[in-house]
Write a protein that holds these residues in place. Structure first.
Motif, mmCIF file in Angstrom:
data_model
loop_
_atom_site.group_PDB
_atom_site.id
_atom_site.type_symbol
_atom_site.label_atom_id
_atom_site.label_comp_id
_atom_site.label_asym_id
_atom_site.label_seq_id
_atom_site.Cartn_x
_atom_site.Cartn_y
_atom_site.Cartn_z
ATOM 1 N N THR A 108 6.922 8.337 12.387
ATOM 2 C CA THR A 108 5.472 8.213 12.543
ATOM 3 C C THR A 108 5.024 6.774 12.285
ATOM 4 N N ALA A 109 5.566 6.161 11.256
ATOM 5 C CA ALA A 109 5.299 4.747 10.966
ATOM 6 C C ALA A 109 6.410 4.236 10.060
ATOM 7 N N LYS A 110 7.168 3.273 10.552
ATOM 8 C CA LYS A 110 8.259 2.695 9.787
ATOM 9 C C LYS A 110 7.710 1.755 8.721
ATOM 10 N N ALA A 111 8.026 2.013 7.456
ATOM 11 C CA ALA A 111 7.576 1.156 6.359
ATOM 12 C C ALA A 111 8.496 -0.049 6.253
ATOM 13 N N LEU A 112 7.950 -1.233 6.400
ATOM 14 C CA LEU A 112 8.752 -2.456 6.331
ATOM 15 C C LEU A 112 8.861 -3.004 4.913
ATOM 16 N N ARG A 113 8.128 -2.396 3.999
ATOM 17 C CA ARG A 113 8.220 -2.795 2.599
ATOM 18 C C ARG A 113 8.577 -1.564 1.758
ATOM 19 N N PRO A 114 9.453 -1.724 0.783
ATOM 20 C CA PRO A 114 9.808 -0.580 -0.071
ATOM 21 C C PRO A 114 8.686 -0.252 -1.051
ATOM 22 N N LEU A 115 8.570 1.026 -1.384
ATOM 23 C CA LEU A 115 7.629 1.430 -2.416
ATOM 24 C C LEU A 115 8.140 1.017 -3.788
ATOM 25 N N PRO A 116 7.247 0.856 -4.757
ATOM 26 C CA PRO A 116 7.697 0.617 -6.135
ATOM 27 C C PRO A 116 8.505 1.808 -6.640
ATOM 28 N N VAL A 117 9.283 1.569 -7.677
ATOM 29 C CA VAL A 117 10.043 2.649 -8.297
ATOM 30 C C VAL A 117 9.051 3.633 -8.906
ATOM 31 N N GLU A 118 9.219 4.935 -8.583
ATOM 32 C CA GLU A 118 8.198 5.927 -8.929
ATOM 33 C C GLU A 118 7.978 6.060 -10.435
ATOM 34 N N HIS A 119 9.033 5.999 -11.228
ATOM 35 C CA HIS A 119 8.869 6.225 -12.664
ATOM 36 C C HIS A 119 8.468 4.969 -13.430
ATOM 37 N N LYS A 120 8.368 3.836 -12.738
ATOM 38 C CA LYS A 120 7.993 2.589 -13.395
ATOM 39 C C LYS A 120 6.493 2.341 -13.181
ATOM 40 N N PRO A 121 5.676 2.315 -14.255
ATOM 41 C CA PRO A 121 4.221 2.173 -14.090
ATOM 42 C C PRO A 121 3.849 0.869 -13.397
ATOM 43 N N LEU A 122 2.853 0.953 -12.520
ATOM 44 C CA LEU A 122 2.325 -0.248 -11.882
ATOM 45 C C LEU A 122 1.444 -0.999 -12.873
ATOM 46 N N SER A 123 1.492 -2.310 -12.832
ATOM 47 C CA SER A 123 0.596 -3.102 -13.670
ATOM 48 C C SER A 123 -0.828 -2.959 -13.149
ATOM 49 N N GLU A 124 -1.813 -3.221 -14.022
ATOM 50 C CA GLU A 124 -3.212 -3.139 -13.578
ATOM 51 C C GLU A 124 -3.474 -4.107 -12.435
ATOM 52 N N GLU A 125 -2.881 -5.291 -12.513
ATOM 53 C CA GLU A 125 -3.100 -6.283 -11.463
ATOM 54 C C GLU A 125 -2.596 -5.776 -10.120
ATOM 55 N N THR A 126 -1.417 -5.141 -10.123
ATOM 56 C CA THR A 126 -0.874 -4.586 -8.876
ATOM 57 C C THR A 126 -1.761 -3.458 -8.366
ATOM 58 N N ARG A 127 -2.222 -2.601 -9.274
ATOM 59 C CA ARG A 127 -3.077 -1.487 -8.859
ATOM 60 C C ARG A 127 -4.347 -2.000 -8.187
ATOM 61 N N VAL A 128 -4.929 -3.053 -8.739
ATOM 62 C CA VAL A 128 -6.184 -3.572 -8.203
ATOM 63 C C VAL A 128 -5.958 -4.316 -6.897
ATOM 64 N N ARG A 129 -4.925 -5.137 -6.856
ATOM 65 C CA ARG A 129 -4.683 -5.959 -5.670
ATOM 66 C C ARG A 129 -4.145 -5.140 -4.493
ATOM 67 N N MET A 130 -3.337 -4.137 -4.782
ATOM 68 C CA MET A 130 -2.739 -3.335 -3.721
ATOM 69 C C MET A 130 -3.101 -1.872 -3.947
ATOM 70 N N ARG A 131 -4.400 -1.585 -3.793
ATOM 71 C CA ARG A 131 -4.863 -0.232 -4.065
ATOM 72 C C ARG A 131 -4.191 0.780 -3.139
ATOM 73 N N TYR A 132 -3.813 0.340 -1.947
ATOM 74 C CA TYR A 132 -3.133 1.240 -1.018
ATOM 75 C C TYR A 132 -1.817 1.731 -1.601
ATOM 76 N N VAL A 133 -1.097 0.854 -2.301
ATOM 77 C CA VAL A 133 0.145 1.268 -2.965
ATOM 78 C C VAL A 133 -0.177 2.162 -4.164
ATOM 79 N N ASP A 134 -1.220 1.798 -4.902
ATOM 80 C CA ASP A 134 -1.643 2.591 -6.046
ATOM 81 C C ASP A 134 -1.964 4.025 -5.624
#
Length: 500
Positions: free
Chosen positions: A144-170
């Motif tokens: 349906t859509a090939k992801a060219l970037r890997p997702l973060p590791v699921e059990h590793k918490p995202l930093s607040e900065e990452t959550r804010v800057r990349m809300r789509y990943v959050d």
């Protein structure tokens, strides 16, 4: 080495990004579109789970469905491959691909070309596995859509900065982010319904304004080429909403975007959403009752009760009548000395020096009193509390108190140590209002960038007769903070951040 457009050249990419781009190319080489215009989808994962959630272990339903989701888990065996996919709302489902159903080529392509994070469409029979897991046993699959970037590791918490800057990943990774995004429209619907049941009319007022007013705040400035004139982004809709009341819209509200060119921290954002409402023939008491109802009804809509459950599990009770305190009485109690609306600036400066409050020499008397209150008292206001009776010189649009000198009929509502809302008995005398706004314009000419400007059209509207009224303003983002315990950057889906 980089390309002329600034994107990294293929050879400069990190290995995971390079490998995923190679898989995209392989999909094209075998005649498969990595980003098709449409894919089969007959049912959402949520509806599928609702329909077949009670199936027994190891059951084949005979029903064929096409589902779409993002791959969040993948395990490849010899003749059987397993995956878990997740759709937007967070519902997950197991997929099974077996050699006898999809054939060697499709199975091999699945194993070699599908990565964690890819969006896929799978068509097959709805079954339960031998472990009782609801699944789709694939007959076919499609990228349906090939992801060219890997997702973060699921059990590793995202930093607040990452959550804010990349809300789509959050939103992909965290259930709490998805819950927060869905809570906002729930609260917005509840707010509108609360107003409608109280016979308020919703209106829209200008975001681009010739003069900035309705609040003491530093505005953003822009320029309109068509008229070759400077304009301001709205800091508050107050003066336009009051014009509506003059015109006979006796109960009026707006849920709006405001812009204030001030600091950004855990409770402030330069761009924010606000509710403002005005009730003809009301006052600061009646508008406080309405405000309490708005908050309580929002909490009821979000949680099914008057107890909010914060992101960390803490509970906050918004039920019942709320505490009320006097601003000057609270200052007096903390200082151990009497302070009121008539206390001189010199005396307030002495108190500030005693408690170690750094004073800006530009602060007028009322501003100094408010800063003393915030320094001494606000962090103790955890439960919902109306702080009543503010200095007259910091509230130019508010009616003078009926019995206290130097004070206006204004309250601020505090929760968890921050200001959630503010309400007033509105000033309706155009002569006094002109005097107040003239004082503000003198402050502005003296360099106070937060002072209001003299709005002649607003004063003209008042001169046609403005009825007594109560008014209130409440930050929508702050209401979400009060209901979730989150900071303001977590309640705004895409807050303003500095470029990386």
């Amino acid at each position: 080495m980089s390309t002329d457009l600034g994107a990294p050249a293929e050879d400069d990419l990190p290995e995971q990004l390079r490998i995923r781009r190679e898989k995209r190319t392989k999909l094209l080489d075998i005649g498969t579109e990595p980003y098709p215009v449409a894919v089969p989808r007959t049912v959402s994962l949520a509806l599928l789970r609702a329909k077949f959630g009670d199936l027994a272990i190891d059951v084949a339903t005979g029903e064929i469905e096409s589902v779409v989701g993002r791959v969040i888990f993948k395990r490849d065996g010899g003749k059987l491959a397993f995956a878990t996919v997740r759709e937007g709302a967070g519902t997950e489902l197991q997929l099974m691909l077996s050699l006898d159903k999809v054939g060697q080529i499709q199975l091999d392509n699945w194993k070699s070309l599908v990565d964690i994070g890819d969006l896929v469409s799978v068509t097959g029979e709805v079954i339960t596995s031998k472990r009782g897991e609801l699944s789709v046993l694939a007959n076919s699959w499609q990228m349906t859509a090939k992801a060219l970037r890997p997702l973060p590791v699921e059990h590793k918490p995202l930093s607040e900065e990452t959550r804010v800057r990349m809300r789509y990943v959050d939103l992909i990774m965290r259930p709490q982010a998805r819950e927060s995004a869905r809570m906002r429209p729930t609260v917005m619907r509840a707010l509108r319904e609360s107003f409608f049941t109280r016979d308020f009319i919703e209106v829209e007022t200008p975001m681009l304004q010739v003069l900035h007013g309705g609040a003491t705040a530093k505005p953003f400035k822009t320029h309109i080429n068509a008229y070759d004139m400077d304009l301001y982004l709205r800091i508050a809709p107050e003066l336009y909403l009051k014009r509506c009341v003059v015109g006979g819209i006796e109960r009026v509200f707006e849920i709006n975007r405001n812009f204030r060119n001030e600091g950004a921290d855990s409770t402030h954002s330069p761009e924010f959403a606000m509710i403002e409402a005005y009730e003809a023939f009301g006052d600061w008491n009646s508008i406080a009752t309405i405000t309490r109802g708005l908050v309580q009804e929002s909490c009821q809509a979000a949680f099914g009760s008057l107890t909010a459950i914060y992101h960390d599990g803490t509970e906050k009770n918004f039920g019942g009548e709320w505490r009320e305190i006097s601003l000057f009485a609270a200052i007096s109690e903390s200082l151990g000395e009497e302070v009121d609306g008539a206390t001189s600036r010199a005396d307030l400066l002495k108190h500030a020096s005693k408690i170690g409050l750094a004073v800006d020499p530009k602060w007028i008397t009322g501003k100094l009193a408010e800063e003393l209150f915030e320094h001494l008292c606000k962090e103790q206001l955890i439960e919902p509390t109306f702080v009543r009776g503010y200095p007259i010189d910091t509230s130019p649009l508010v009616r003078e108190h009926r019995s206290e000198v130097g004070v206006v009929e204004k309250w601020d509502l505090y929760v968890d140590g921050f200001e959630l809302a503010t309400g007033y008995s509105e000033l309706i005398d155009p002569v006094i209002q002109r005097e107040r706004l003239t004082e503000q314009s003198l402050l502005a000419s003296g360099g106070d960038q937060e002072a209001m400007q003299l709005d002649e059209d607003f004063l003209r509207a008042m001169e046609f007769g403005m009825p007594p009224m109560g008014g209130m303003g409440m930050g929508v983002d702050r209401l979400l903070m009060a209901l979730t315990g989150l900071g303001i950057r977590e309640t705004i889906l895409f807050p303003l951040v500095k470029p990386e």
